[in-house]
Design a protein around this motif. Sequence first.
Motif, PDB file in Angstrom:
ATOM      1  N   THR A  56       0.811  -1.221   0.000  1.00  0.00           N
ATOM      2  CA  THR A  56       0.000   0.000   0.000  1.00  0.00           C
ATOM      3  C   THR A  56       0.845   1.272   0.000  1.00  0.00           C
ATOM      4  OG1 THR A  56      -0.176  -0.056   2.420  1.00  0.00           O
ATOM      5  CG2 THR A  56      -1.914  -1.145   1.174  1.00  0.00           C
ATOM      6  N   GLY A  57       2.159   1.122   0.053  1.00  0.00           N
ATOM      7  CA  GLY A  57       3.041   2.276  -0.046  1.00  0.00           C
ATOM      8  C   GLY A  57       3.343   2.983   1.262  1.00  0.00           C
ATOM      9  N   VAL A  58       3.058   2.330   2.387  1.00  0.00           N
ATOM     10  CA  VAL A  58       3.377   2.932   3.682  1.00  0.00           C
ATOM     11  C   VAL A  58       4.892   2.925   3.878  1.00  0.00           C
ATOM     12  CG1 VAL A  58       3.137   2.683   6.184  1.00  0.00           C
ATOM     13  CG2 VAL A  58       1.184   2.202   4.692  1.00  0.00           C
ATOM     14  N   PRO A  59       5.510   4.039   4.243  1.00  0.00           N
ATOM     15  CA  PRO A  59       6.955   4.049   4.505  1.00  0.00           C
ATOM     16  C   PRO A  59       7.287   3.162   5.705  1.00  0.00           C
ATOM     17  CG  PRO A  59       6.124   6.282   4.181  1.00  0.00           C
ATOM     18  CD  PRO A  59       4.922   5.394   4.329  1.00  0.00           C
ATOM     19  N   LEU A  60       8.268   2.290   5.536  1.00  0.00           N
ATOM     20  CA  LEU A  60       8.609   1.309   6.562  1.00  0.00           C
ATOM     21  C   LEU A  60      10.059   1.474   7.011  1.00  0.00           C
ATOM     22  CD1 LEU A  60       6.937  -1.853   4.974  1.00  0.00           C
ATOM     23  CD2 LEU A  60       5.959  -0.271   6.647  1.00  0.00           C
ATOM     24  N   PHE A  61      10.259   1.479   8.326  1.00  0.00           N
ATOM     25  CA  PHE A  61      11.571   1.556   8.939  1.00  0.00           C
ATOM     26  C   PHE A  61      11.673   0.447   9.989  1.00  0.00           C
ATOM     27  CE2 PHE A  61      10.748   5.688   7.215  1.00  0.00           C
ATOM     28  CZ  PHE A  61      11.983   6.198   6.824  1.00  0.00           C
ATOM     29  N   ALA A  62      12.898   0.158  10.426  1.00  0.00           N
ATOM     30  CA  ALA A  62      13.098  -0.845  11.474  1.00  0.00           C
ATOM     31  C   ALA A  62      13.980  -0.273  12.572  1.00  0.00           C
ATOM     32  CB  ALA A  62      13.728  -2.109  10.898  1.00  0.00           C
ATOM     33  N   LEU A  63      13.624  -0.615  13.813  1.00  0.00           N
ATOM     34  CA  LEU A  63      14.383  -0.210  14.995  1.00  0.00           C
ATOM     35  C   LEU A  63      14.548  -1.457  15.854  1.00  0.00           C
ATOM     36  CD1 LEU A  63      15.627   1.789  16.989  1.00  0.00           C
ATOM     37  CD2 LEU A  63      13.303   2.372  17.746  1.00  0.00           C
ATOM     38  N   THR A  64      15.774  -1.966  15.930  1.00  0.00           N
ATOM     39  CA  THR A  64      15.974  -3.274  16.543  1.00  0.00           C
ATOM     40  C   THR A  64      17.126  -3.289  17.534  1.00  0.00           C
ATOM     41  OG1 THR A  64      16.372  -5.621  16.023  1.00  0.00           O
ATOM     42  CG2 THR A  64      17.465  -4.003  14.618  1.00  0.00           C
ATOM     43  N   ASN A  65      16.923  -4.008  18.638  1.00  0.00           N
ATOM     44  CA  ASN A  65      18.038  -4.349  19.532  1.00  0.00           C
ATOM     45  C   ASN A  65      18.715  -5.581  18.943  1.00  0.00           C
ATOM     46  OD1 ASN A  65      17.514  -2.283  21.322  1.00  0.00           O
ATOM     47  ND2 ASN A  65      16.550  -3.571  22.872  1.00  0.00           N
ATOM     48  N   TRP A  66      19.929  -5.410  18.417  1.00  0.00           N
ATOM     49  CA  TRP A  66      20.604  -6.505  17.724  1.00  0.00           C
ATOM     50  C   TRP A  66      22.101  -6.226  17.744  1.00  0.00           C
ATOM     51  CZ3 TRP A  66      17.180  -9.458  14.070  1.00  0.00           C
ATOM     52  CH2 TRP A  66      17.794 -10.629  13.600  1.00  0.00           C
ATOM     53  N   SER A  67      22.886  -7.255  17.955  1.00  0.00           N
ATOM     54  CA  SER A  67      24.338  -7.111  17.958  1.00  0.00           C
ATOM     55  C   SER A  67      24.854  -6.774  16.559  1.00  0.00           C
ATOM     56  CB  SER A  67      24.990  -8.412  18.445  1.00  0.00           C
ATOM     57  OG  SER A  67      26.369  -8.446  18.123  1.00  0.00           O
ATOM     58  N   ALA A  68      25.820  -5.872  16.509  1.00  0.00           N
ATOM     59  CA  ALA A  68      26.435  -5.532  15.223  1.00  0.00           C
ATOM     60  C   ALA A  68      27.208  -6.704  14.643  1.00  0.00           C
ATOM     61  CB  ALA A  68      27.361  -4.323  15.398  1.00  0.00           C
ATOM     62  N   GLU A  69      27.596  -7.656  15.486  1.00  0.00           N
ATOM     63  CA  GLU A  69      28.357  -8.806  15.003  1.00  0.00           C
ATOM     64  C   GLU A  69      27.476  -9.869  14.363  1.00  0.00           C
ATOM     65  OE1 GLU A  69      31.762 -10.124  17.616  1.00  0.00           O
ATOM     66  OE2 GLU A  69      30.767  -8.766  19.004  1.00  0.00           O
ATOM     67  N   THR A  70      26.235  -9.966  14.784  1.00  0.00           N
ATOM     68  CA  THR A  70      25.359 -11.007  14.260  1.00  0.00           C
ATOM     69  C   THR A  70      24.367 -10.492  13.229  1.00  0.00           C
ATOM     70  OG1 THR A  70      23.864 -10.716  16.147  1.00  0.00           O
ATOM     71  CG2 THR A  70      25.548 -12.445  16.323  1.00  0.00           C
ATOM     72  N   PHE A  71      24.107  -9.194  13.215  1.00  0.00           N
ATOM     73  CA  PHE A  71      23.113  -8.681  12.279  1.00  0.00           C
ATOM     74  C   PHE A  71      23.463  -8.931  10.811  1.00  0.00           C
ATOM     75  CE2 PHE A  71      20.946  -5.430   9.742  1.00  0.00           C
ATOM     76  CZ  PHE A  71      19.637  -5.693  10.113  1.00  0.00           C
ATOM     77  N   PRO A  72      24.738  -8.895  10.412  1.00  0.00           N
ATOM     78  CA  PRO A  72      25.036  -9.148   9.002  1.00  0.00           C
ATOM     79  C   PRO A  72      24.484 -10.466   8.472  1.00  0.00           C
ATOM     80  CG  PRO A  72      26.942  -8.177  10.055  1.00  0.00           C
ATOM     81  CD  PRO A  72      25.957  -8.464  11.141  1.00  0.00           C
ATOM     82  N   TYR A  73      24.399 -11.488   9.333  1.00  0.00           N
ATOM     83  CA  TYR A  73      23.807 -12.759   8.894  1.00  0.00           C
ATOM     84  C   TYR A  73      22.346 -12.554   8.478  1.00  0.00           C
ATOM     85  CZ  TYR A  73      21.714 -17.381   9.009  1.00  0.00           C
ATOM     86  OH  TYR A  73      21.001 -18.509   8.680  1.00  0.00           O
ATOM     87  N   ALA A  74      21.598 -11.832   9.312  1.00  0.00           N
ATOM     88  CA  ALA A  74      20.199 -11.572   8.984  1.00  0.00           C
ATOM     89  C   ALA A  74      20.093 -10.738   7.704  1.00  0.00           C
ATOM     90  CB  ALA A  74      19.510 -10.857  10.140  1.00  0.00           C
ATOM     91  N   TRP A  75      20.941  -9.748   7.590  1.00  0.00           N
ATOM     92  CA  TRP A  75      20.918  -8.866   6.412  1.00  0.00           C
ATOM     93  C   TRP A  75      21.174  -9.657   5.133  1.00  0.00           C
ATOM     94  CZ3 TRP A  75      19.193  -4.154   5.580  1.00  0.00           C
ATOM     95  CH2 TRP A  75      19.617  -3.449   4.438  1.00  0.00           C
TER      96      TRP A  75
END
Length: 210
Positions: free
Chosen positions: A104-123
Motif C-alpha cells: 500500500t506504499g506505507v513508509p517502513l523503517f526498522a528499529l531493533t536491539n541486535w548485535s552488530a556482530e550477528t546482524f550481518p547474517y540476517a541482512w
Amino acid sequence: MKTVTPTIVVFDLGGVLIDWNPDYLFRQLIADETERQWFLANVCNSEWDLQQDGGRPFSEAISTLSAKYPEHAHLIAAFHARWTEMIGGTIAEGIAIFDALETTGVPLFALTNWSAETFPYAWDNYPFLHSFKDVLMSGREKLIKPDPRIYARMLERIRLHYPDTEPEQLVFIDDVRKNADAARELGWHAIHHTTAADTAAQLYHWGLLP
C-alpha cells in the motif's frame, strides 16, 4: 488521546518479523529441560545478551562469563559460534503485515536491539530487510531500547527521508511492552505486538491497512 493519524510504520524485528529463540540451539546442547532453562535464565540470559545488543563485543562477553562459569565455558562459547541456529526463520503472520503495508506504499523503517556482530547474517539471509527505508540497529548505535535516545535517533534518520515528520506520525510495533511504552511516552503511536491479528486490527483502524 492522539488525534493525528500515523503515516509511517517502524518495526521491531525479533519476535515480530524474525523468529529468534536461544532455546532452538540449546535444546540440542542441554538435553535436560530444567538444566537448560536454568542455564538460559542464569548464565547466558537475556540481560547478558542485551549488552551485546548495546555494542559489547562477543569476545569480551564470552571471556568474562566463562571466567565466572568455567564449567559452562563450552556452552557460553556456543552462544556466539552457533548463533545462527537460534533463528527459526521469518514469522509468517508478521511478514504478511509487512508485505501488506509495503504494497500500500506505507513508509517502513526498522528499529531493533541486535548485535552488530550477528546482524550481518540476517541482512544477508532475509532479503525483506532491504525493503526498509532504513534499519536502525542498537549494536551500531551503542544504544538499546527503551533508551529514549535511540528513538530520537530513529526520528532523526526518518527525517532524512521525510524532513517534516513529527513523532505522532509514527507507529512503532514491538513485542516487548516496555519498548512500545517508551515510544508512546515520546509521542509516537505504539503497538505492543502480542498477536498478528491484534496488530493488523490496530493498523486497519488507523487506515494503514486496507
